[in-house]
Design an enzyme around this catalytic site. Structure first.
Site, mmCIF file in Angstrom:
data_model
loop_
_atom_site.group_PDB
_atom_site.id
_atom_site.type_symbol
_atom_site.label_atom_id
_atom_site.label_comp_id
_atom_site.label_asym_id
_atom_site.label_seq_id
_atom_site.Cartn_x
_atom_site.Cartn_y
_atom_site.Cartn_z
ATOM 1 N N LYS A 158 27.753 -1.736 19.776
ATOM 2 C CA LYS A 158 28.832 -1.175 19.137
ATOM 3 C C LYS A 158 30.128 -2.230 19.456
ATOM 4 O O LYS A 158 31.011 -1.721 20.537
ATOM 5 C CB LYS A 158 28.936 0.335 19.811
HETATM 6 N N1 PPE Z 1 26.594 3.809 12.850
HETATM 7 C C1 PPE Z 1 27.797 3.355 13.120
HETATM 8 C C2 PPE Z 1 28.117 2.026 12.359
HETATM 9 C C3 PPE Z 1 28.431 3.914 13.864
HETATM 10 O O1 PPE Z 1 29.745 3.447 13.916
HETATM 11 C C4 PPE Z 1 28.202 5.412 14.484
HETATM 12 C C5 PPE Z 1 29.258 5.986 15.498
HETATM 13 C C6 PPE Z 1 26.743 5.761 14.602
HETATM 14 C C7 PPE Z 1 25.980 5.084 13.392
HETATM 15 C C8 PPE Z 1 26.351 7.071 14.694
HETATM 16 O O2 PPE Z 1 26.197 6.671 16.228
HETATM 17 P P1 PPE Z 1 26.102 7.998 17.438
HETATM 18 O O3 PPE Z 1 27.604 8.216 17.651
HETATM 19 O O4 PPE Z 1 25.507 7.362 18.492
HETATM 20 O O5 PPE Z 1 25.298 8.973 16.854
HETATM 21 N N2 PPE Z 1 30.440 5.850 15.024
HETATM 22 C C9 PPE Z 1 31.410 6.155 15.944
HETATM 23 C C10 PPE Z 1 32.595 5.949 15.513
HETATM 24 C C11 PPE Z 1 33.651 6.376 14.445
HETATM 25 C C12 PPE Z 1 35.063 6.076 14.436
HETATM 26 O O6 PPE Z 1 35.520 6.061 13.300
HETATM 27 O O7 PPE Z 1 35.640 5.468 15.365
HETATM 28 C C13 PPE Z 1 31.320 7.688 16.516
HETATM 29 O O8 PPE Z 1 31.005 8.448 15.649
HETATM 30 O O9 PPE Z 1 32.063 8.005 17.652
#
Ligand code: PPE
Length: 306
Positions: A158
């Site tokens: 991330k």
């Molecule tokens: N894919 C991506 C690209 C992504 O950024 C997130 C979280 C996910 C999947 C889902 O991962 P999880 O949160 O572990 O279920 N995106 C984060 C950032 C959003 C933002 O705009 O800043 C979030 O949901 O916190």
């Protein structure tokens, strides 16, 4: 955004307005940072809980490892910092953003001996994709931008720099009047949203993209676990955009987005054009677990109060 009182910086709580860095911060120029998005939920009776804190902090450290950043802190210190920040800000529920980045010192691509710094911010954050999204569902488009290839930038990290790909896709979707983008991988298979993992439902079977081109989402993992416990079959399999068009249901999962149904993709109505029964059931199971109402998943919660 709604501000809070304090931000944790390298081990100390400082007033929100004083949490500043130098303009020659390496991470600002080269995207050399890794972050997390975590939510805390109000569990009632004056207690709150951080959802899957250990898993998020583990992923932060794995992201740093992928980028080759040396974390100057332990996982336990970051976890304590998160709880301390929520308590200092007296937040019963909200969003938590830890960020580890290469600080200022030398310029140039090579991060060299520049300090690796960590901040933790928390703030109240409601529904990510609009107040109606969880019931009515959202409208999405397939992006003209492909999701990053694993030999370009690595989706399991991330990493701040990875999000330029997400920003391009999201800007394009918003400019064209959609709520969110879905990117395909470089082979043309459906990948994920700009900040969410993706699920479809066909003939009662739940399908989600395997982890090859996507973030290993913690909400994705929670959804898979809860769905299997509820008796659904869940397959991690590649699928194409036409399979998405013809799905009975589609929904995003993510910390910010929680479980957000998709009602339309590229002008094609998905299923009944609103939150479907599987998405509704999974929302219920997810919020129950996050708010401490599922005894089988108390281990997902780190309780705090103030
Ligand atoms: N894919 C991506 C690209 C992504 O950024 C997130 C979280 C996910 C999947 C889902 O991962 P999880 O949160 O572990 O279920 N995106 C984060 C950032 C959003 C933002 O705009 O800043 C979030 O949901 O916190």
């Amino acid at each position: 955004m709604q501000k809070a009182d304090f931000i944790w910086m390298d081990g100390k709580l400082v007033p929100w307005a004083d949490a500043n860095v130098h303009v020659l911060t390496h991470g600002l120029h080269y995207g050399t940072g890794v972050f997390e998005g975590i939510r805390a939920y109000d569990c009632g009776n004056g207690t709150s809980a951080v959802f899957r804190l250990h898993d998020h902090v583990r992923r932060l450290f794995n992201s740093a490892k992928i980028l080759g950043l040396k974390m100057p802190l332990t996982e336990a210190e970051v976890e304590k910092g998160i709880v301390d920040t929520l308590v200092a800000n007296r937040l019963p529920a909200g969003y938590i953003r830890p960020l580890t980045f290469v600080g200022d010192g030398e310029m140039g691509v090579f991060p060299g001996r520049n300090p690796v710094r960590t901040i933790i911010a928390t703030w109240p954050w409601g529904t990510y994709l609009g107040p109606e999204a969880l019931d009515a569902g959202i409208r999405v488009r397939i992006s003209s931008f492909a999701r990053i290839h694993a030999n370009t930038l690595m989706s399991k990290a991330k990493a701040a720099g990875n999000y330029v790909n997400s920003v391009l896709a999201k800007n394009e979707a918003i400019q064209d009047g959609y709520d969110e983008a879905i990117m395909l991988d470089t082979n043309g298979f459906v990948s994920e949203g700009s900040g969410e993992n993706l699920f479809i439902v066909r003939h009662g079977i739940i399908k989600t993209t395997p982890l090859t081109s996507v973030l290993d989402g913690i909400t994705r993992d929670s959804v898979i676990t809860l769905a299997r416990e509820a008796g659904y079959e869940v397959q991690e399999q590649l699928f194409t955009r036409d399979e998405l068009y013809c799905a009975d249901e589609a929904f995003f999962s993510g910390t910010a987005a929680e479980i957000t149904p998709i009602r339309e993709c590229d002008g094609r109505v998905i299923g009944a054009g609103k939150a479907g029964p599987v998405a509704k059931k999974l929302q219920e199971l997810f919020f129950n677990a996050a708010k401490g109402n599922n005894p089988a998943h108390k281990d997902w919660l780190t309780a705090y109060s103030f």
